[in-house]
Design a protein around this motif. Sequence first.
Motif, mmCIF file in Angstrom:
data_model
loop_
_atom_site.group_PDB
_atom_site.id
_atom_site.type_symbol
_atom_site.label_atom_id
_atom_site.label_comp_id
_atom_site.label_asym_id
_atom_site.label_seq_id
_atom_site.Cartn_x
_atom_site.Cartn_y
_atom_site.Cartn_z
ATOM 1 N N GLN A 1 3.001 -11.049 7.489
ATOM 2 C CA GLN A 1 3.637 -10.065 6.616
ATOM 3 C C GLN A 1 2.806 -8.788 6.609
ATOM 4 N N VAL A 2 3.461 -7.662 6.894
ATOM 5 C CA VAL A 2 2.771 -6.380 6.922
ATOM 6 C C VAL A 2 2.663 -5.829 5.510
ATOM 7 N N GLN A 3 1.477 -5.406 5.170
ATOM 8 C CA GLN A 3 1.261 -4.821 3.845
ATOM 9 C C GLN A 3 0.362 -3.601 3.942
ATOM 10 N N LEU A 4 0.699 -2.597 3.137
ATOM 11 C CA LEU A 4 -0.173 -1.452 2.934
ATOM 12 C C LEU A 4 -0.518 -1.450 1.453
ATOM 13 N N VAL A 5 -1.791 -1.426 1.131
ATOM 14 C CA VAL A 5 -2.217 -1.501 -0.260
ATOM 15 C C VAL A 5 -3.122 -0.319 -0.577
ATOM 16 N N SER A 17 -12.728 14.948 -8.731
ATOM 17 C CA SER A 17 -12.370 14.435 -7.408
ATOM 18 C C SER A 17 -11.999 12.964 -7.506
ATOM 19 N N LEU A 18 -11.159 12.545 -6.587
ATOM 20 C CA LEU A 18 -10.815 11.138 -6.424
ATOM 21 C C LEU A 18 -10.680 10.864 -4.935
ATOM 22 N N ARG A 19 -10.935 9.631 -4.572
ATOM 23 C CA ARG A 19 -10.729 9.212 -3.183
ATOM 24 C C ARG A 19 -9.786 8.024 -3.174
ATOM 25 N N LEU A 20 -8.636 8.202 -2.542
ATOM 26 C CA LEU A 20 -7.677 7.122 -2.386
ATOM 27 C C LEU A 20 -7.909 6.434 -1.054
ATOM 28 N N SER A 21 -7.692 5.139 -1.054
ATOM 29 C CA SER A 21 -7.817 4.375 0.180
ATOM 30 C C SER A 21 -6.583 3.502 0.357
ATOM 31 N N CYS A 22 -6.183 3.302 1.586
ATOM 32 C CA CYS A 22 -5.031 2.456 1.901
ATOM 33 C C CYS A 22 -5.453 1.490 3.007
ATOM 34 N N THR A 23 -5.362 0.220 2.717
ATOM 35 C CA THR A 23 -5.737 -0.812 3.680
ATOM 36 C C THR A 23 -4.504 -1.542 4.167
ATOM 37 N N ALA A 24 -4.386 -1.662 5.470
ATOM 38 C CA ALA A 24 -3.242 -2.343 6.062
ATOM 39 C C ALA A 24 -3.623 -3.750 6.491
ATOM 40 N N SER A 25 -2.665 -4.636 6.409
ATOM 41 C CA SER A 25 -2.868 -6.001 6.882
ATOM 42 C C SER A 25 -1.584 -6.491 7.529
ATOM 43 N N GLY A 26 -1.690 -7.489 8.348
ATOM 44 C CA GLY A 26 -0.519 -8.058 9.003
ATOM 45 C C GLY A 26 -0.268 -7.530 10.394
ATOM 46 N N ARG A 27 -0.801 -6.366 10.705
ATOM 47 C CA ARG A 27 -0.719 -5.797 12.039
ATOM 48 C C ARG A 27 -1.682 -4.629 12.119
ATOM 49 N N THR A 28 -1.956 -4.203 13.324
ATOM 50 C CA THR A 28 -2.800 -3.029 13.506
ATOM 51 C C THR A 28 -1.916 -1.787 13.620
ATOM 52 N N TRP A 112 5.409 1.266 4.052
ATOM 53 C CA TRP A 112 4.983 1.962 2.833
ATOM 54 C C TRP A 112 4.186 1.038 1.935
ATOM 55 N N GLY A 113 3.212 1.625 1.242
ATOM 56 C CA GLY A 113 2.513 0.890 0.208
ATOM 57 C C GLY A 113 3.270 0.957 -1.101
ATOM 58 N N GLN A 114 2.731 0.287 -2.119
ATOM 59 C CA GLN A 114 3.389 0.226 -3.427
ATOM 60 C C GLN A 114 3.062 1.430 -4.291
ATOM 61 N N GLY A 115 2.020 2.135 -3.935
ATOM 62 C CA GLY A 115 1.660 3.342 -4.675
ATOM 63 C C GLY A 115 0.507 3.129 -5.643
ATOM 64 N N THR A 116 -0.209 4.209 -5.919
ATOM 65 C CA THR A 116 -1.288 4.194 -6.900
ATOM 66 C C THR A 116 -1.172 5.453 -7.752
#
Length: 122
Positions: A1-5, A17-28, A112-116
Amino acid sequence: QVQLVESGGGLVQAGASLRLSCTASGRTFSTYGKAWFRQAPGKEREFVAAISSSGARTYYADSVKGRFTISRDNGKNTVDLQMNTLKPEDTAVYYCAAGRAGGAKDYEYDYWGQGTQVTVSS
Protein backbone atom coordinates in the motif's frame (compact mmCIF):
# COMPACT_ATOMS: atom_id res chain seq x y z
CA GLN A 1 0.00 0.00 0.00
CA VAL A 2 1.41 3.36 -1.06
CA GLN A 3 1.34 6.04 1.58
CA LEU A 4 2.57 9.60 1.87
CA VAL A 5 2.66 10.87 5.44
CA GLU A 6 3.28 14.50 6.32
CA SER A 7 4.66 15.75 9.62
CA GLY A 8 5.98 18.94 11.14
CA GLY A 9 2.92 21.14 11.15
CA GLY A 10 1.89 23.20 14.14
CA LEU A 11 0.97 26.57 15.59
CA VAL A 12 3.56 29.33 15.34
CA GLN A 13 3.70 33.11 15.48
CA ALA A 14 4.22 35.28 12.44
CA GLY A 15 7.88 35.46 11.48
CA ALA A 16 8.68 31.99 12.76
CA SER A 17 9.87 28.97 10.80
CA LEU A 18 8.59 25.44 10.36
CA ARG A 19 9.90 22.45 8.47
CA LEU A 20 7.42 20.02 6.97
CA SER A 21 8.47 16.53 6.01
CA CYS A 22 6.71 13.93 3.87
CA THR A 23 7.76 10.29 4.00
CA ALA A 24 6.64 7.83 1.37
CA SER A 25 6.23 4.11 1.81
CA GLY A 26 5.03 1.26 -0.36
CA ARG A 27 7.07 2.25 -3.39
CA THR A 28 9.98 4.41 -4.40
CA PHE A 29 9.32 7.81 -5.96
CA SER A 30 12.82 8.53 -7.23
CA THR A 31 11.50 9.02 -10.79
CA TYR A 32 8.50 11.09 -9.72
CA GLY A 33 8.19 14.80 -9.29
CA LYS A 34 7.07 15.87 -5.84
CA ALA A 35 5.22 18.90 -4.62
CA TRP A 36 3.54 20.65 -1.75
CA PHE A 37 0.06 22.12 -2.02
CA ARG A 38 -2.03 23.83 0.61
CA GLN A 39 -5.67 24.53 1.28
CA ALA A 40 -6.93 27.28 3.55
CA PRO A 41 -10.45 27.22 5.00
CA GLY A 42 -13.01 28.19 2.39
CA LYS A 43 -10.43 28.27 -0.40
CA GLU A 44 -9.36 25.96 -3.16
CA ARG A 45 -6.22 23.91 -2.88
CA GLU A 46 -3.26 25.83 -4.28
CA PHE A 47 0.23 25.01 -5.46
CA VAL A 48 3.10 25.89 -3.13
CA ALA A 49 6.29 24.29 -4.46
CA ALA A 50 7.50 21.45 -6.67
CA ILE A 51 10.76 19.64 -7.23
CA SER A 52 11.90 17.47 -10.11
CA SER A 53 12.74 13.79 -9.69
CA SER A 54 16.47 14.46 -9.45
CA GLY A 55 16.03 17.54 -7.30
CA ALA A 56 17.80 19.69 -9.88
CA ARG A 57 14.79 21.91 -10.60
CA THR A 58 12.46 23.60 -8.17
CA TYR A 59 9.38 25.76 -8.68
CA TYR A 60 7.55 28.03 -6.28
CA ALA A 61 4.33 29.95 -6.07
CA ASP A 62 4.97 33.69 -6.12
CA SER A 63 3.45 33.99 -2.65
CA VAL A 64 6.17 31.82 -1.07
CA LYS A 65 9.16 32.52 -3.30
CA GLY A 66 12.17 33.55 -1.24
CA ARG A 67 10.63 32.26 2.00
CA PHE A 68 10.03 28.55 1.35
CA THR A 69 12.49 25.93 0.15
CA ILE A 70 11.58 22.47 -1.14
CA SER A 71 14.10 19.65 -1.04
CA ARG A 72 14.10 15.88 -1.40
CA ASP A 73 16.13 12.87 -0.41
CA ASN A 74 15.52 9.98 -2.79
CA GLY A 75 17.48 7.62 -0.59
CA LYS A 76 15.06 8.24 2.25
CA ASN A 77 12.01 8.66 -0.01
CA THR A 78 11.24 12.02 1.57
CA VAL A 79 10.42 15.55 0.48
CA ASP A 80 10.69 18.50 2.85
CA LEU A 81 9.40 22.06 2.87
CA GLN A 82 11.38 24.60 4.88
CA MET A 83 9.12 27.54 5.63
CA ASN A 84 10.66 30.76 6.91
CA THR A 85 9.21 34.14 7.79
CA LEU A 86 5.74 32.64 8.07
CA LYS A 87 2.73 34.90 7.66
CA PRO A 88 -0.86 34.49 8.87
CA GLU A 89 -1.90 33.99 5.24
CA ASP A 90 0.25 30.84 5.15
CA THR A 91 -2.27 29.20 7.48
CA ALA A 92 -3.59 26.09 5.75
CA VAL A 93 -3.50 22.34 5.58
CA TYR A 94 -0.37 21.37 3.69
CA TYR A 95 -0.33 18.32 1.47
CA CYS A 96 2.56 16.54 -0.19
CA ALA A 97 2.06 14.87 -3.54
CA ALA A 98 3.95 12.71 -6.02
CA GLY A 99 3.36 12.40 -9.74
CA ARG A 100 5.09 11.44 -12.96
CA ALA A 101 4.32 14.78 -14.59
CA GLY A 102 5.19 16.88 -11.58
CA GLY A 103 3.95 20.37 -12.41
CA ALA A 104 2.00 23.06 -10.62
CA LYS A 105 -1.45 21.57 -11.18
CA ASP A 106 -2.96 19.16 -8.69
CA TYR A 107 -4.26 16.87 -11.45
CA GLU A 108 -0.65 16.14 -12.39
CA TYR A 109 -0.16 14.23 -9.14
CA ASP A 110 -1.22 10.67 -8.52
CA TYR A 111 -0.42 10.20 -4.86
CA TRP A 112 -1.36 12.45 -1.95
CA GLY A 113 -0.77 12.60 1.76
CA GLN A 114 -3.47 13.26 4.34
CA GLY A 115 -2.20 16.73 5.14
CA THR A 116 -0.72 18.54 8.12
CA GLN A 117 -2.12 21.72 9.66
CA VAL A 118 -0.02 24.86 9.76
CA THR A 119 -1.42 27.78 11.73
CA VAL A 120 0.35 31.13 11.87
CA SER A 121 -0.89 33.63 14.43
CA SER A 122 -0.40 37.38 14.07
